[in-house]
Design an enzyme around this catalytic site. Sequence first.
Site, PDB file in Angstrom:
ATOM      1  N   SER A  38       0.812  -1.211   0.000  1.00 26.29           N
ATOM      2  CA  SER A  38       0.000   0.000   0.000  1.00 26.29           C
ATOM      3  C   SER A  38       0.849   1.267   0.000  1.00 26.29           C
ATOM      4  O   SER A  38       2.032   1.249   0.372  1.00 26.29           O
ATOM      5  CB  SER A  38      -0.895   0.006   1.235  1.00 26.29           C
ATOM      6  OG  SER A  38      -0.088   0.073   2.395  1.00 26.29           O
ATOM      7  N   GLY A  95       1.895   1.954   3.720  1.00 19.94           N
ATOM      8  CA  GLY A  95       2.992   1.097   4.180  1.00 19.94           C
ATOM      9  C   GLY A  95       4.286   1.436   3.468  1.00 19.94           C
ATOM     10  O   GLY A  95       5.354   1.530   4.095  1.00 19.94           O
ATOM     11  N   GLU A 119       6.850  -0.505  -4.795  1.00 22.58           N
ATOM     12  CA  GLU A 119       5.773  -0.529  -5.794  1.00 22.58           C
ATOM     13  C   GLU A 119       4.473  -0.382  -5.028  1.00 22.58           C
ATOM     14  O   GLU A 119       4.075  -1.272  -4.274  1.00 22.58           O
ATOM     15  CB  GLU A 119       5.800  -1.854  -6.574  1.00 22.58           C
ATOM     16  CG  GLU A 119       7.055  -2.052  -7.386  1.00 22.58           C
ATOM     17  CD  GLU A 119       7.258  -0.985  -8.439  1.00 22.58           C
ATOM     18  OE1 GLU A 119       6.257  -0.420  -8.933  1.00 22.58           O
ATOM     19  OE2 GLU A 119       8.416  -0.682  -8.763  1.00 22.58           O
ATOM     20  N   CYS A 179      -3.081  -4.209  -8.377  1.00 24.04           N
ATOM     21  CA  CYS A 179      -2.467  -2.878  -8.392  1.00 24.04           C
ATOM     22  C   CYS A 179      -2.714  -2.201  -9.737  1.00 24.04           C
ATOM     23  O   CYS A 179      -2.629  -0.985  -9.845  1.00 24.04           O
ATOM     24  CB  CYS A 179      -0.985  -2.967  -8.123  1.00 24.04           C
ATOM     25  SG  CYS A 179      -0.156  -4.218  -9.109  1.00 24.04           S
TER      26      CYS A 179
HETATM   27  P1  NAP Z   1       0.299  -3.380   2.946  1.00 25.36           P
HETATM   28  O1  NAP Z   1      -0.790  -3.366   3.928  1.00 25.36           O
HETATM   29  O2  NAP Z   1       1.045  -2.126   2.716  1.00 25.36           O
HETATM   30  O3  NAP Z   1       1.292  -4.543   3.403  1.00 25.36           O
HETATM   31  C1  NAP Z   1       2.522  -4.832   2.759  1.00 25.36           C
HETATM   32  C2  NAP Z   1       3.562  -5.155   3.806  1.00 25.36           C
HETATM   33  O4  NAP Z   1       4.022  -3.954   4.419  1.00 25.36           O
HETATM   34  C3  NAP Z   1       3.087  -6.045   4.925  1.00 25.36           C
HETATM   35  O5  NAP Z   1       4.111  -6.964   5.233  1.00 25.36           O
HETATM   36  C4  NAP Z   1       2.887  -5.081   6.077  1.00 25.36           C
HETATM   37  O6  NAP Z   1       3.133  -5.689   7.313  1.00 25.36           O
HETATM   38  C5  NAP Z   1       3.956  -4.057   5.832  1.00 25.36           C
HETATM   39  N1  NAP Z   1       3.627  -2.735   6.351  1.00 25.36           N
HETATM   40  C6  NAP Z   1       2.529  -1.994   6.047  1.00 25.36           C
HETATM   41  N2  NAP Z   1       2.597  -0.805   6.670  1.00 25.36           N
HETATM   42  C7  NAP Z   1       3.763  -0.800   7.360  1.00 25.36           C
HETATM   43  C8  NAP Z   1       4.410   0.173   8.209  1.00 25.36           C
HETATM   44  N3  NAP Z   1       3.854   1.366   8.455  1.00 25.36           N
HETATM   45  N4  NAP Z   1       5.594  -0.147   8.756  1.00 25.36           N
HETATM   46  C9  NAP Z   1       6.146  -1.375   8.521  1.00 25.36           C
HETATM   47  N5  NAP Z   1       5.576  -2.318   7.747  1.00 25.36           N
HETATM   48  C10 NAP Z   1       4.410  -2.035   7.183  1.00 25.36           C
HETATM   49  O7  NAP Z   1      -0.233  -3.795   1.515  1.00 25.36           O
HETATM   50  P2  NAP Z   1      -1.091  -5.066   1.033  1.00 25.36           P
HETATM   51  O8  NAP Z   1      -2.290  -5.261   1.852  1.00 25.36           O
HETATM   52  O9  NAP Z   1      -0.211  -6.226   0.847  1.00 25.36           O
HETATM   53  O10 NAP Z   1      -1.433  -4.716  -0.480  1.00 25.36           O
HETATM   54  C11 NAP Z   1      -2.427  -3.979  -0.999  1.00 25.36           C
HETATM   55  C12 NAP Z   1      -1.805  -2.794  -1.716  1.00 25.36           C
HETATM   56  O11 NAP Z   1      -0.659  -3.187  -2.480  1.00 25.36           O
HETATM   57  C13 NAP Z   1      -2.716  -2.133  -2.709  1.00 25.36           C
HETATM   58  O12 NAP Z   1      -2.610  -0.766  -2.530  1.00 25.36           O
HETATM   59  C14 NAP Z   1      -2.157  -2.545  -4.062  1.00 25.36           C
HETATM   60  O13 NAP Z   1      -2.450  -1.656  -5.098  1.00 25.36           O
HETATM   61  C15 NAP Z   1      -0.710  -2.603  -3.766  1.00 25.36           C
HETATM   62  N6  NAP Z   1       0.014  -3.465  -4.691  1.00 25.36           N
HETATM   63  C16 NAP Z   1       0.912  -2.897  -5.521  1.00 25.36           C
HETATM   64  C17 NAP Z   1       1.582  -3.672  -6.443  1.00 25.36           C
HETATM   65  C18 NAP Z   1       2.577  -3.068  -7.376  1.00 25.36           C
HETATM   66  O14 NAP Z   1       3.291  -3.809  -8.046  1.00 25.36           O
HETATM   67  N7  NAP Z   1       2.678  -1.766  -7.473  1.00 25.36           N
HETATM   68  C19 NAP Z   1       1.346  -5.051  -6.499  1.00 25.36           C
HETATM   69  C20 NAP Z   1       0.430  -5.604  -5.609  1.00 25.36           C
HETATM   70  C21 NAP Z   1      -0.216  -4.786  -4.699  1.00 25.36           C
HETATM   71  P3  NAP Z   1       2.013  -5.956   8.423  1.00 25.36           P
HETATM   72  O15 NAP Z   1       0.739  -6.263   7.715  1.00 25.36           O
HETATM   73  O16 NAP Z   1       2.573  -7.085   9.204  1.00 25.36           O
HETATM   74  O17 NAP Z   1       1.955  -4.675   9.168  1.00 25.36           O
END
Ligand code: NAP
Length: 499
Positions: free
Chosen positions: A228, A231, A251, A288
């Site tokens: 996200s 994150g 990403e 994404c």
């Molecule tokens: P997420 O909630 O950001 O989680 C990704 C990782 O980051 C998890 O391991 C999470 O750990 C960690 N994280 C999140 N916030 C953090 C913080 N403040 N400090 C430290 N670690 C943190 O994302 P998601 O649920 O996997 O994915 C959904 C998002 O990914 C959507 O926005 C989508 O568009 C995007 N995405 C992008 C791509 C691309 O290639 N651009 C591909 C796929 C998905 P914890 O959950 O353990 O906290």
Amino acid sequence: MTDLPTLQSIDARTGLPSGEPWAASTPDQIAAAVNAAADAAVAWAASTGTARARLLRGLADALEANRERLVPLADRETALGMARLNGELDRTAFQLRGFADAAEQGAPFAVQDDPPVAGGPPAGRPRLTRVRVPLGPVAMFAASNFPFAFSVLGGDTASALAAGCPVVVKGHPAHPALSRQTVALARQVLARQQLPAGLIGFVEGAGVATGVQLVQADAIAAVAFTGSFAGGTALAKVAAERPRPIPFFGELGSINPVIVLPQALTGDATELAQTLAGSICQGSGQFCTSPGVIVVQKDAAGDAFVQALTTQLAGLSPHAMLTAGIRRAFDTGIARWRGTPGVRTLLADVAQADDTPRPCLAEVDAATFVADASLHEEVFGAAALVVRTGAPLQAIDVLRAVGGSLTVTLWGVDASANAPDPATLELVRTASQVAGRVLFDGVPTGVAVTAAQQHGGPFPASTAPATTSVGYAALDRFLRPVALQDAPAWLVERRGVPC
Ligand code: NAP
């Protein structure tokens, strides 16, 4: 007793726990994983393309050999469906083998050799040999929505290993049992090939502390993050504030505008609307590259297309979302749209929180969209905002307001003209400035793994817009150029393989 957060495998369709919970990695375990990666780094950096290819192919074989066990587990933890997950496993194995080929063919070892030139500067020069060295251990953050392709053995791991870097994967808590099983398979492959377990390290946590400690670890040399905006930007800050800042390849989310030019709507709009509705709902919109903004001119043909899109979407039924948290964020995003002045709801269905989600389509005029930054944020799920323009050139204002996106799709660009008109040139130029990938046909969901692929884009799509996380150029992220000046023959003869 422990105050570490617990991980729990959850059935994404029912929300019910499966099996016993377990504790997140302790700080000592995280430090041990990083140290093991650091210990493995020097030998792996000096490994040959053949050795790297053998490992990557072994990992691909292991995934395929365990498909019957892994895919149902992934389906239970993500609700993404067996067909999609089988396809994703195929893609992940294909990608591992593609990076194996790239390593074998010498992509990480490319050399630029400039022979010496006698005489003084600027023409005269010493011999310079430009090579690249692996950065070192990479912290890799898996995404929830691709439990194979952007997870433990996904593209970031494949490209880092091919580049000569160990990885320490931070597993995603939305598919914790699958992550553990994939890591166990990887460990078996490493042991069979007599490679150190530290080449593919693993830490797990359900909270920010695990990831923060990993990024702060001194021996970590780079971060590859897929997830996200919130994150990614938080962890990018952690990476930048270290005593020794490190590259952060994030990403992030994207809203992927689709510009429907009037020329695209000269025939029957139904088929186009059907294709677009399918893309919006694919994987319950949890891509994404999901099309989140549809730019359509305000005229009779545009009205008919929007009506057709509304009808097509109304007939689709997205499946359960990945986690309760992602579902809450989707409901919140839709409520935000509905509460925004100037936004009209086109599909009024709202599902109860414990029902599967309903697709959402809303409409806004271009001037309101451009002026309201909150409408430029991703609503992760089966939702799209139709932006109505008064003239084709207003689409350029919409793109400029979006600023950065993984993709921009242009439907209706004249392919027959040898000399496109200035407005078309301006639109294509703007799309190229805003997106990592510009499509002139089809829909943005689905990202082919090839040498020419670009999956990134200006912020907020990516924190490193000059790089890609999909396709074989992804390994360039983890290599740092070094110019060897008047190097001894034995070093030059290594042909780019670090010593
Ligand atoms: P997420 O909630 O950001 O989680 C990704 C990782 O980051 C998890 O391991 C999470 O750990 C960690 N994280 C999140 N916030 C953090 C913080 N403040 N400090 C430290 N670690 C943190 O994302 P998601 O649920 O996997 O994915 C959904 C998002 O990914 C959507 O926005 C989508 O568009 C995007 N995405 C992008 C791509 C691309 O290639 N651009 C591909 C796929 C998905 P914890 O959950 O353990 O906290």
